[in-house]
Design a protein around this motif. Structure first.
Motif, PDB file in Angstrom:
ATOM      1  N   ILE A 179       0.633  11.441  -3.144  1.00 47.47           N
ATOM      2  CA  ILE A 179       0.502   9.930  -3.435  1.00 47.47           C
ATOM      3  C   ILE A 179      -1.258   9.802  -3.209  1.00 47.47           C
ATOM      4  O   ILE A 179      -1.965  10.309  -2.386  1.00 47.47           O
ATOM      5  CB  ILE A 179       0.834   9.028  -2.186  1.00 47.47           C
ATOM      6  N   GLU A 180      -1.925   9.024  -4.302  1.00 44.30           N
ATOM      7  CA  GLU A 180      -3.539   8.870  -4.408  1.00 44.30           C
ATOM      8  C   GLU A 180      -3.616   7.658  -4.344  1.00 44.30           C
ATOM      9  O   GLU A 180      -2.903   6.667  -4.697  1.00 44.30           O
ATOM     10  CB  GLU A 180      -3.822   9.375  -5.793  1.00 44.30           C
ATOM     11  N   LYS A 181      -4.624   7.052  -4.181  1.00 42.49           N
ATOM     12  CA  LYS A 181      -5.222   5.709  -4.222  1.00 42.49           C
ATOM     13  C   LYS A 181      -5.946   5.396  -5.684  1.00 42.49           C
ATOM     14  O   LYS A 181      -7.076   6.312  -5.732  1.00 42.49           O
ATOM     15  CB  LYS A 181      -6.155   5.086  -3.053  1.00 42.49           C
ATOM     16  N   MET A 208       5.851   5.929   0.980  1.00 45.05           N
ATOM     17  CA  MET A 208       6.035   7.600   1.202  1.00 45.05           C
ATOM     18  C   MET A 208       7.396   7.683   1.998  1.00 45.05           C
ATOM     19  O   MET A 208       7.972   8.921   1.751  1.00 45.05           O
ATOM     20  CB  MET A 208       4.938   8.102   2.153  1.00 45.05           C
ATOM     21  N   THR A 214       4.535  12.126  -0.463  1.00 48.54           N
ATOM     22  CA  THR A 214       3.923  11.873   1.046  1.00 48.54           C
ATOM     23  C   THR A 214       2.406  12.352   0.437  1.00 48.54           C
ATOM     24  O   THR A 214       1.985  13.028  -0.119  1.00 48.54           O
ATOM     25  CB  THR A 214       4.514  12.753   2.167  1.00 48.54           C
ATOM     26  N   PHE A 215       1.509  11.872   1.470  1.00 47.09           N
ATOM     27  CA  PHE A 215      -0.009  11.958   1.496  1.00 47.09           C
ATOM     28  C   PHE A 215       0.265  13.663   1.706  1.00 47.09           C
ATOM     29  O   PHE A 215      -0.941  14.415   1.263  1.00 47.09           O
ATOM     30  CB  PHE A 215      -0.660  11.504   2.439  1.00 47.09           C
ATOM     31  N   GLY A 216       0.753  14.121   2.913  1.00 45.48           N
ATOM     32  CA  GLY A 216       0.697  15.720   3.263  1.00 45.48           C
ATOM     33  C   GLY A 216       1.054  16.735   2.000  1.00 45.48           C
ATOM     34  O   GLY A 216       0.328  17.588   1.794  1.00 45.48           O
ATOM     35  N   LYS A 217       1.932  16.121   1.024  1.00 43.56           N
ATOM     36  CA  LYS A 217       2.609  17.003   0.143  1.00 43.56           C
ATOM     37  C   LYS A 217       1.688  16.745  -0.858  1.00 43.56           C
ATOM     38  O   LYS A 217       1.900  17.211  -2.071  1.00 43.56           O
ATOM     39  CB  LYS A 217       3.874  16.798  -0.118  1.00 43.56           C
ATOM     40  N   GLY A 218       0.617  15.904  -0.905  1.00 40.46           N
ATOM     41  CA  GLY A 218      -0.305  15.633  -1.889  1.00 40.46           C
ATOM     42  C   GLY A 218       0.271  14.904  -3.237  1.00 40.46           C
ATOM     43  O   GLY A 218      -0.266  15.078  -4.403  1.00 40.46           O
ATOM     44  N   GLN A 266       2.195   1.328   1.593  1.00 37.48           N
ATOM     45  CA  GLN A 266       2.109   2.917   1.102  1.00 37.48           C
ATOM     46  C   GLN A 266       2.758   3.820   2.199  1.00 37.48           C
ATOM     47  O   GLN A 266       3.376   4.898   1.715  1.00 37.48           O
ATOM     48  CB  GLN A 266       0.277   3.357   0.882  1.00 37.48           C
ATOM     49  N   ASP A 267       2.893   3.496   3.443  1.00 37.98           N
ATOM     50  CA  ASP A 267       3.833   3.956   4.342  1.00 37.98           C
ATOM     51  C   ASP A 267       5.030   3.920   4.033  1.00 37.98           C
ATOM     52  O   ASP A 267       5.811   4.820   4.168  1.00 37.98           O
ATOM     53  CB  ASP A 267       3.339   3.789   5.774  1.00 37.98           C
ATOM     54  N   LEU A 291       0.737   6.719  -7.774  1.00 37.74           N
ATOM     55  CA  LEU A 291      -0.728   6.407  -7.884  1.00 37.74           C
ATOM     56  C   LEU A 291      -0.810   4.842  -7.382  1.00 37.74           C
ATOM     57  O   LEU A 291      -0.415   3.951  -7.951  1.00 37.74           O
ATOM     58  CB  LEU A 291      -1.038   6.446  -9.374  1.00 37.74           C
ATOM     59  N   ASN A 340      10.646  18.079  -2.112  1.00 40.98           N
ATOM     60  CA  ASN A 340       9.310  19.036  -2.353  1.00 40.98           C
ATOM     61  C   ASN A 340       8.269  18.356  -2.970  1.00 40.98           C
ATOM     62  O   ASN A 340       7.656  17.261  -2.343  1.00 40.98           O
ATOM     63  CB  ASN A 340       9.822  20.136  -3.120  1.00 40.98           C
ATOM     64  N   HIS A 341       8.162  18.824  -4.331  1.00 41.12           N
ATOM     65  CA  HIS A 341       6.768  18.181  -5.068  1.00 41.12           C
ATOM     66  C   HIS A 341       7.095  17.361  -6.203  1.00 41.12           C
ATOM     67  O   HIS A 341       6.466  17.791  -7.243  1.00 41.12           O
ATOM     68  CB  HIS A 341       5.595  19.021  -5.011  1.00 41.12           C
TER      69      HIS A 341
END
Lengths: 209, 209
Positions: free
Chosen positions: A75-77, A63, A69-73, A59-60, A46, A40-41
């Motif tokens: 991972i950030e750059k 994830m 994942t990016f979709g789940k918010g 980064q892929d 970072l 989940n989350h």
């Protein structure tokens, strides 16, 4: 030899060495923090990568192995232009993992990068060249690949979310509450408000909405 | 019924309705633009999602179907808080696809969201509840799901990349050229420079580096 599931390459779209480097980086982070893949989350990442340079493929892999994942918010750059990332997990603290210069240097003369620097896209590079450089990543030890720093006191507070949404009174589309603005007394979306978003990713030159 | 490969759920980490909505959104975009999944750096996606609200899972579905991944630098957030995205493909123009309010409204009373609003994470929701709401997404027609707008004149210029990198003269780590700064006459990375990154994602409260 380290194994990476085929679906991670299927997701990524091509075979290259940096998706596997990221996959291994995420796997090592989970081992060191003693956690499993996040359904989940849970884990937040970072990434120190930026834009306009190669090796973001890492980064892929991160994830795919961690579930952050990016979709789940999750991972950030950070836009530092480094092949490194900090991983944080609730109640476990953080860990920073960076690709060793020595390993980057050992890969650099490989034929794979000669093709890439000529502008040849990864999927167009001969399969045996790609598999050879991937095998170098899979055969290396964690010690050969990475510098690791435990960050037990690393603080991170995930943003509290809200399910509230309302229709924009101009275009009629649903908008989550955080992004509603007021114009002429009406609740409107950001594009209908004429305002700039308060939050922004990097602005690519040439993007006209 | 629309089919989604198992690996897309494996990547995402849990079963929910919004990853499949994004997967279908990406599939429809490719059909309308007459292109295939992007192995390298072809399609770019500008997602209208933001932070601090649900349904971002959509973006994992978009990445899985189109190959426009975060790692490859092909998906950005616009921070509008909408379940919508614009897809751009070289020489094909763009297309904007938004989830219809009516479809969102039809899903809203589902038991799945009762669990979610109680703070129960997707992987903890009973399997039959999750499968039922996913089936509603998979059985719907494209017309029931989406508003579509072709944007033949949509302009987007991908950033030109550079392979140049140098070691930071303070910490010794490799840095891609775009992110090198100068301090006391030395080439250094952003953290060693004490400067703020010129590019930023959204700043999460509570993140202390």
């Amino acid at each position: 030899m380290f194994q990476i599931p085929d679906w991670a390459f299927e997701f990524h779209g091509h075979k290259c060495p940096f998706m596997p480097i990221g996959y291994r980086m995420g796997t090592l982070a989970m081992q060191k923090l003693r956690v499993n893949k996040s359904p989940n989350h849970e884990m937040h990442v970072l990434s120190e990568m930026g834009v306009g340079h190669p090796q973001g493929c890492m980064q892929d892999g991160i994830m795919a192995s961690t579930g952050a994942t990016f979709g789940k918010g999750l991972i950030e750059k950070l836009y530092y232009g480094k092949v490194a990332a900090t991983f944080w997990y609730p109640e476990k603290g953080g860990i920073r993992i960076a690709l060793k210069n020595e390993f980057a240097d050992s890969l650099a003369p490989h034929e794979f990068f000669k093709f890439r620097k000529k502008g040849i896209q990864p999927s167009e590079i001969p399969e045996d060249v790609r598999q050879d450089i991937i095998n170098r990543v899979l055969k290396a030890t964690d010690e050969e690949l990475f510098n690791v720093k435990m960050l037990p006191d690393f603080k991170y507070t995930p943003l509290k979310g809200s399910f509230n949404k309302t229709k924009c009174e101009v275009c009629g589309e649903y908008v989550f509450e955080r992004y509603l603005r007021i114009k002429d007394g009406k609740k409107v979306c950001i594009p209908c408000s004429g305002q700039e978003p308060a939050e922004k990713g990097f602005y690519y030159p040439g993007f006209e909405n």
